[in-house]
Structures are given as C-alpha cells and as structure tokens.
Write an enzyme that holds these catalytic residues in place. Structure first.
Site, PDB file in Angstrom:
ATOM      1  CG  ASP A 176      -2.022   1.005   1.152  1.00  0.00           C
ATOM      2  OD1 ASP A 176      -1.887   1.983   0.391  1.00  0.00           O
ATOM      3  OD2 ASP A 176      -3.036   0.815   1.847  1.00  0.00           O
ATOM      4  NE  ARG A 178      -4.471   3.019  -0.381  1.00  0.00           N
ATOM      5  CZ  ARG A 178      -5.574   2.400   0.008  1.00  0.00           C
ATOM      6  NH1 ARG A 178      -6.707   2.626  -0.605  1.00  0.00           N
ATOM      7  NH2 ARG A 178      -5.547   1.576   1.029  1.00  0.00           N
TER       8      ARG A 178
END
Ligand SMILES: [Zn+2]
Length: 253
Positions: A176, A178
């Site tokens: 991840d 982000r």
C-alpha cells in the site's frame, strides 16, 4: 509556456475561485471551486459543491499565468484529484469525510472484483444523510498506488491463485503506497475542525492521523459481498488489517 493571453473578463470570473495552497515541500496545490454539481444519487438529485486541485512545481499567486499555461500543460495525460463537499462543511461541528481511492474498474465499470463503486455511492449517501461532509476522490491511488496497468497485471496473477497482497508484492510494489498529504492540505483549506472518517481500514486511519488529520471518530462501511470479491475481502481482513465489524461482511478501502 503561456501560449495564450487571457481576456480580462475570463480572468475576473475565475480569479476569486482559485486558491494557492503551499505544501511543506515547497510545491503548490491550486484549488479551484466551489462549483455547483447536482448528482444523481440513487435516483435522487443531490447538490454537491465540487472542487478540483492541481499539483504544480511553481508556487505563485499570479493565477493568470497559471491559467494561461493550462492549454499547453497536457493535463488530460495526468489525472487530477477532486473533492465533493456537502452542506456547511467549513462551519458545522460534525462532518463525515471519505478518502476514496480512484478505482477505474469498480467506480466506472461497476466491477464486482472489488466493492469500490458501492463504497463510493454509499459514502455519498451517508454524507448526504448526515447533512455535512466531503468525499475526496484521489486520482493517484489506483490499485493502492500501483497504477491501472499494473493493476491489470495483478488481476491476472489473482486469477492464478495469488491474493491482492502477494500479487502487488511480486510485481515489485509495496502492498500500500498511498499518500494522503495533498488531500489533507486541501481538507485543511476547506475546514479546520475535526472530522469523522468513513473507513474500515485502521491503517488508513493511522496514515491520516500521522499526516496531520484532526480526527473525531470513525464510521465503518460494509456491504456488497459477492462470489467475485469474497477472496479479495478476506485478504483485506487477514493481511491488510481491516476491521471486521458486527455486520459480519467486510469491504474495501
Ligand atoms: Zn476497486
């Protein structure tokens, strides 16, 4: 650069709707809005206020120059992020927000391999029912930050027994990647009171708190489990640390 000269009437319409947000890395975010946006939400017309933002290397309040450069900036090749605001977002004590990662397959095509489209619409509905809130649509978050083309590759791996995390990692990505910094800067420009976050993902909660989000609580968002996304959702609970709430089913974010 600046291959057009803006008419003064055009600039006078736009100039008060643009705001410079200077980031810590000395880059600029130009925020434009509010813009009236009536939306069809479950067959009801709901009026949101829409803002869009542009990341830019040049930090200036000479907005005329920024606008004059747009037509030569090839912006359609780079997706921009935006936010839909509902109600008195600046002043209300309690506002619901959703940080929604773009999902081309789920949001646009209605793919059943994830439940992003469902979550997007449900978040808008929750915000409308609550009376105040905002949904941030984050354009550089496709496939948890791996991009659409890589997501297509990851889907192929998933059809061959890999789960979401294994697929992303075997393509060389972290699970991840982000980043929420820009969204939080924009949020702070629109409101300085705390917000309640719509999410099932405690890591997202932590990431947002670490990035400086003032948080007053969390609202879960469950539903839309099908045979196509069961494994994907199970991986989220087992590997990505998503919380499983009383409703029993888990969903994506
Ligand atoms: Zn999705």
């Amino acid at each position: 650069m600046g291959n057009i000269k803006l008419k003064s009437e055009v600039f006078s319409i736009l100039k008060d709707k643009i705001k410079l947000i200077q980031t810590e890395e000395d880059r600029a975010i130009y925020l434009v809005g509010p813009i009236r946006l009536p939306v069809n939400l479950y067959n009801e017309t709901v009026e949101f206020q829409w803002y869009c933002w542009l990341n830019y290397d040049e930090v200036t309040e000479d907005y005329e120059r920024i606008i004059e450069n747009l037509s030569s900036s090839n912006l359609a090749e780079y997706q921009q992020s935006s936010v839909l605001v509902y109600g008195d977002f600046k002043n209300a004590d309690d506002a619901l927000i959703r940080m929604h990662s773009i999902c081309h397959t789920g949001d646009i095509f209605g793919s059943k391999r994830c439940d992003c489209g469902f979550q997007l619409k449900q978040s808008m509905k929750k915000i409308k029912e609550h009376g105040v809130g905002a949904i941030f649509y984050l354009a550089n978050h496709e496939g948890r930050g791996i991009g659409l083309f890589s997501k297509a590759m990851a889907y192929l791996l998933q059809e061959n027994g890999y789960d979401t995390v294994e697929a992303n990692e075997s393509l060389g990505f972290v699970n991840d990647s982000r980043n929420y910094n820009d969204a939080i800067q924009v949020l702070k420009a629109l409101r300085d009171k705390p917000v309640t976050l719509i999410t099932n993902n405690p890591k997202k909660l932590e990431a947002l708190k670490d990035a400086g989000l003032l948080l007053s609580g969390r609202v879960p968002l469950w539903g839309d489990v099908s045979e196509f996304n069961k494994k994907y959702l199970k991986t989220k609970i087992e590997k990505s640390g998503h919380l499983r709430d009383e409703e029993g089913t888990c969903s994506n974010d």
